[in-house]
Design an enzyme around this catalytic site. Structure first.
Site, PDB file in Angstrom:
ATOM      1  N   ASN A  13      36.606  60.348  46.038  1.00  0.00           N
ATOM      2  CA  ASN A  13      36.636  60.339  47.404  1.00  0.00           C
ATOM      3  C   ASN A  13      37.907  61.245  47.852  1.00  0.00           C
ATOM      4  O   ASN A  13      38.872  60.575  47.760  1.00  0.00           O
ATOM      5  CB  ASN A  13      36.840  58.858  47.826  1.00  0.00           C
ATOM      6  CG  ASN A  13      36.969  58.857  49.238  1.00  0.00           C
ATOM      7  OD1 ASN A  13      36.757  59.663  49.955  1.00  0.00           O
ATOM      8  ND2 ASN A  13      37.431  57.452  49.865  1.00  0.00           N
ATOM      9  N   LYS A  15      38.657  61.961  50.824  1.00  0.00           N
ATOM     10  CA  LYS A  15      39.199  61.340  52.000  1.00  0.00           C
ATOM     11  C   LYS A  15      39.452  62.598  52.811  1.00  0.00           C
ATOM     12  O   LYS A  15      38.749  63.482  52.504  1.00  0.00           O
ATOM     13  CB  LYS A  15      40.394  60.459  51.702  1.00  0.00           C
ATOM     14  CG  LYS A  15      40.322  59.411  50.627  1.00  0.00           C
ATOM     15  CD  LYS A  15      41.272  58.374  50.722  1.00  0.00           C
ATOM     16  CE  LYS A  15      40.951  57.336  49.700  1.00  0.00           C
ATOM     17  NZ  LYS A  15      41.820  56.253  49.655  1.00  0.00           N
ATOM     18  N   HIS A  99      34.256  51.747  53.828  1.00  0.00           N
ATOM     19  CA  HIS A  99      35.726  51.966  53.123  1.00  0.00           C
ATOM     20  C   HIS A  99      36.730  51.248  54.009  1.00  0.00           C
ATOM     21  O   HIS A  99      36.600  51.177  55.258  1.00  0.00           O
ATOM     22  CB  HIS A  99      35.944  53.449  53.118  1.00  0.00           C
ATOM     23  CG  HIS A  99      37.091  53.895  52.190  1.00  0.00           C
ATOM     24  ND1 HIS A  99      38.481  53.349  52.548  1.00  0.00           N
ATOM     25  CD2 HIS A  99      37.229  54.043  50.869  1.00  0.00           C
ATOM     26  CE1 HIS A  99      39.307  53.609  51.696  1.00  0.00           C
ATOM     27  NE2 HIS A  99      38.688  54.183  50.492  1.00  0.00           N
ATOM     28  N   GLU A 101      39.614  52.139  55.032  1.00  0.00           N
ATOM     29  CA  GLU A 101      40.198  52.954  55.924  1.00  0.00           C
ATOM     30  C   GLU A 101      39.354  53.058  57.153  1.00  0.00           C
ATOM     31  O   GLU A 101      39.737  53.227  58.341  1.00  0.00           O
ATOM     32  CB  GLU A 101      40.489  54.304  55.383  1.00  0.00           C
ATOM     33  CG  GLU A 101      41.685  54.110  54.370  1.00  0.00           C
ATOM     34  CD  GLU A 101      41.823  55.111  53.261  1.00  0.00           C
ATOM     35  OE1 GLU A 101      40.788  56.102  53.265  1.00  0.00           O
ATOM     36  OE2 GLU A 101      42.339  54.943  52.026  1.00  0.00           O
ATOM     37  N   GLU A 171      37.144  47.589  46.082  1.00  0.00           N
ATOM     38  CA  GLU A 171      38.439  48.235  46.188  1.00  0.00           C
ATOM     39  C   GLU A 171      39.415  47.424  46.923  1.00  0.00           C
ATOM     40  O   GLU A 171      39.505  47.190  48.085  1.00  0.00           O
ATOM     41  CB  GLU A 171      38.201  49.453  47.057  1.00  0.00           C
ATOM     42  CG  GLU A 171      37.384  50.477  46.533  1.00  0.00           C
ATOM     43  CD  GLU A 171      37.700  51.942  46.943  1.00  0.00           C
ATOM     44  OE1 GLU A 171      37.724  52.769  46.243  1.00  0.00           O
ATOM     45  OE2 GLU A 171      37.648  52.005  48.208  1.00  0.00           O
ATOM     46  N   GLY A 177      45.635  53.724  46.678  1.00  0.00           N
ATOM     47  CA  GLY A 177      46.959  54.757  46.988  1.00  0.00           C
ATOM     48  C   GLY A 177      48.201  54.247  47.119  1.00  0.00           C
ATOM     49  O   GLY A 177      49.264  54.862  47.242  1.00  0.00           O
ATOM     50  N   SER A 217      43.553  53.034  42.866  1.00  0.00           N
ATOM     51  CA  SER A 217      44.719  53.658  41.741  1.00  0.00           C
ATOM     52  C   SER A 217      44.040  53.804  40.298  1.00  0.00           C
ATOM     53  O   SER A 217      44.975  53.670  39.401  1.00  0.00           O
ATOM     54  CB  SER A 217      46.068  52.804  41.714  1.00  0.00           C
ATOM     55  OG  SER A 217      46.691  53.018  43.098  1.00  0.00           O
ATOM     56  N   GLY A 239      43.120  59.503  44.939  1.00  0.00           N
ATOM     57  CA  GLY A 239      44.079  60.786  44.652  1.00  0.00           C
ATOM     58  C   GLY A 239      43.617  61.390  43.189  1.00  0.00           C
ATOM     59  O   GLY A 239      43.592  62.615  43.219  1.00  0.00           O
TER      60      GLY A 239
HETATM   61  P1  13P Z   1      43.110  55.990  45.261  1.00  0.00           P
HETATM   62  O1  13P Z   1      42.532  56.181  43.946  1.00  0.00           O
HETATM   63  O2  13P Z   1      44.009  57.030  45.870  1.00  0.00           O
HETATM   64  O3  13P Z   1      43.781  54.590  45.094  1.00  0.00           O
HETATM   65  O4  13P Z   1      42.111  55.626  46.305  1.00  0.00           O
HETATM   66  C1  13P Z   1      41.181  54.785  46.065  1.00  0.00           C
HETATM   67  C2  13P Z   1      40.157  54.838  47.233  1.00  0.00           C
HETATM   68  O5  13P Z   1      40.213  54.373  48.227  1.00  0.00           O
HETATM   69  C3  13P Z   1      38.923  55.346  46.837  1.00  0.00           C
HETATM   70  O6  13P Z   1      37.859  55.306  47.763  1.00  0.00           O
END
Ligand code: 13P
Length: 261
Positions: A13, A15, A99, A101, A171, A177, A217, A239
């Site tokens: 992802n 983002k 998600h 977010e 998640e 993150g 993560s 990430g």
């Molecule tokens: P990270 O791997 O950066 O923690 O993000 C996870 C995520 O939100 C994937 O959708």
């Protein structure tokens, strides 16, 4: 629970990262690093603006295209939105819905998430339905209650026959993150719980065929341990999906777990 009934999926992802001009070098780099083995579906969920260049760069590759969100509406006066039909017309096969977010910044509720998943399925694509608890909910012992509600609400919009095309991504919000990963046991406990919610709502066959991913993560170092868990069928990676080598290592961890290496 036997993993042979479902596919392993490693989805990146991105983002709101990288530019459309960076798509081609990334895709070429990743393709060069991927093994021939087809034991795992690899997906890149990119911003809408990156889908077209990604499609060109992935021609004849086994990497599938994913989007990060979708409108609940089919078409019409919805400025700024992207419909499921537009995405499927661009060869998109997967769409992330719900998600944390999008729930936080765009106000997506469980019911909107369910409608988005249904819109994605309607156009023949697979929704990646995200669920997860906050740190406060975990500390108050409300994790499974919250996740069960999110899963039930979203799945109530899905016709039973289409459940197998759905993917659930667990998640935990506190792990996204932050560099703080859920332990394999913590992640397994929730993923197993999600499968039993599906079992009680839709039966054992549906439960054993839905792929459940872990996200938060996940990286090249912790992927293998997480992917070894019986109810974790893959990962949704933020990430670490922005660096070809790191992402390829996570993909290769699936083969290590399968004992193919
Ligand atoms: P990270 O791997 O950066 O923690 O993000 C996870 C995520 O939100 C994937 O959708």
């Amino acid at each position: 629970m036997n993993k042979k009934y479902r596919k392993a999926i490693i989805a990146g992802n991105w983002k709101m990262n990288l530019l459309p001009t960076e798509v081609k070098p990334f895709a070429e780099g990743l393709r060069a690093l991927l093994p021939k083995a087809k034991n795992c579906e690899v997906v890149l969920c990119v911003p809408f603006t990156h889908i077209s260049p990604l499609r060109r760069s992935l021609k004849d590759s086994r990497i599938a295209i994913g989007a990060q969100d979708v409108s609940i509406h089919e078409k019409g006066a919805y400025t700024g939105e992207i419909s499921a039909e537009m995405l499927s017309d661009m060869n998109t096969h997967y769409v992330i819905v719900g998600h944390s977010e999008c729930r936080q910044y765009h106000g997506d509720t469980d019911f909107i998430v369910g409608q988005k998943a249904a819109a994605v399925l309607e156009k023949g694509m697979c929704p990646i339905i995200c669920v997860g608890e906050s740190l406060e909910q975990r500390e108050r012992g409300l994790t499974m209650e919250h996740i069960s509600y999110q899963v039930r609400a979203a799945l109530s919009y899905i016709p039973v026959g289409k459940l197998r095309q759905c993917i659930i991504a667990y998640e935990p919000i506190w792990a996204i993150g932050t560099g703080k990963t859920a332990t394999p046991e913590e992640a397994q406990e929730v993923c197993e719980g999600i499968r039993s919610v599906i079992r009680s709502q839709n039966g054992a066959r549906a439960a054993r065929s839905v792929s459940i991913l872990y996200g938060g993560s996940m990286n090249a170092k912790n992927a293998k341990e997480l992917l070894s868990m019986p109810d974790i069928d893959g990962g949704l990676i933020g990430g670490a999906s922005l660096k070809t080598e790191e992402f390829a290592k996570i993909i290769n961890a699936v083969s290590e777990v399968d004992g193919e290496d």
